[in-house]
Write a protein that holds these residues in place. Structure first.
Motif, PDB file in Angstrom:
ATOM      1  N   HIS A   1       0.841  -1.195   0.000  1.00 19.27           N
ATOM      2  CA  HIS A   1       0.000   0.000   0.000  1.00 19.27           C
ATOM      3  C   HIS A   1       0.879   1.249   0.000  1.00 19.27           C
ATOM      4  CE1 HIS A   1      -3.631  -2.308   0.716  1.00 19.27           C
ATOM      5  NE2 HIS A   1      -3.043  -2.930   1.730  1.00 19.27           N
ATOM      6  N   GLN A  31      -7.532  -0.301  12.605  1.00 18.54           N
ATOM      7  CA  GLN A  31      -7.000  -1.152  11.534  1.00 18.54           C
ATOM      8  C   GLN A  31      -5.921  -0.422  10.747  1.00 18.54           C
ATOM      9  OE1 GLN A  31     -10.536  -2.205   9.330  1.00 18.54           O
ATOM     10  NE2 GLN A  31     -10.936  -4.020  10.579  1.00 18.54           N
ATOM     11  N   LEU A  35      -2.043  -1.536  10.144  1.00 14.17           N
ATOM     12  CA  LEU A  35      -1.556  -1.703   8.771  1.00 14.17           C
ATOM     13  C   LEU A  35      -0.347  -0.806   8.493  1.00 14.17           C
ATOM     14  CD1 LEU A  35      -2.085  -3.102   6.060  1.00 14.17           C
ATOM     15  CD2 LEU A  35      -3.704  -1.261   5.526  1.00 14.17           C
ATOM     16  N   THR A  39       3.674  -1.863   7.724  1.00 14.94           N
ATOM     17  CA  THR A  39       4.255  -1.600   6.404  1.00 14.94           C
ATOM     18  C   THR A  39       5.224  -0.425   6.401  1.00 14.94           C
ATOM     19  OG1 THR A  39       2.329  -0.271   5.788  1.00 14.94           O
ATOM     20  CG2 THR A  39       2.323  -2.577   5.119  1.00 14.94           C
TER      21      THR A  39
END
Length: 159
Positions: A1, A31, A35, A39
């Motif tokens: 992402h 969330q 995430l 990352t």
């Protein structure tokens, strides 16, 4: 992402929050933090913005312990990521300072807002936040009957 994805996801959570869909916003922010942490890591602008947005949601829910934890984390990450003399750090000091003002921890609030003012003076950054910092310090001075200091701060806002 990509970072753009995270920015849009954060925007979606803000829409949920603003439209009263609190549970969707809360779930989304949490969330998103997981995430991004997995990352990009925590030391980036999107992560810190998400912490701030989540703290604002908790503020609206009167979950004040959560607000303090999140704003402290945002402040610490802003300092580590952007440095002490950055607009991001200044804004995080302001956010934590206004939280402490709202829960009547005035010495902590004044200290953080004073530090934010010093940074604002040195970086000549965001004029809106500078005005908000000066306004809050003016309110403190008025409450402490330090009227000449209040006048000075309000005149500084107007200039």
């Amino acid at each position: 992402h990509s970072e753009l994805y995270f920015r849009y996801y954060n925007g979606l959570c803000n829409i949920y929050k603003n439209s009263g869909e609190t549970e969707k916003a809360l779930t989304g922010y949490k969330q998103l933090l997981v995430l991004m942490d997995s990352t990009l890591g925590k030391r980036n602008k999107n992560y810190i913005n998400c912490l701030s947005n989540l703290s604002n949601l908790y503020l609206g829910l009167d979950s004040l312990d959560q607000v303090e934890v999140l704003r402290l984390e945002a402040m610490e990450l802003s300092e580590k990521t952007f440095g002490q003399y950055s607009e991001d750090y200044m804004i995080s000091l302001f956010n934590l300072g206004t939280y402490y003002k709202n829960v009547r921890q005035m010495s902590k609030a004044r200290s953080l807002l004073t530090e934010a003012k010093i940074i604002s003076d040195s970086i000549k950054g965001n004029k809106l936040f500078r005005a908000r910092i000066l306004n809050n310090l003016g309110i403190f001075s008025t409450g402490e009957e330090q009227y000449s200091e209040s006048v000075k701060l309000y005149l500084e806002v107007l200039n």
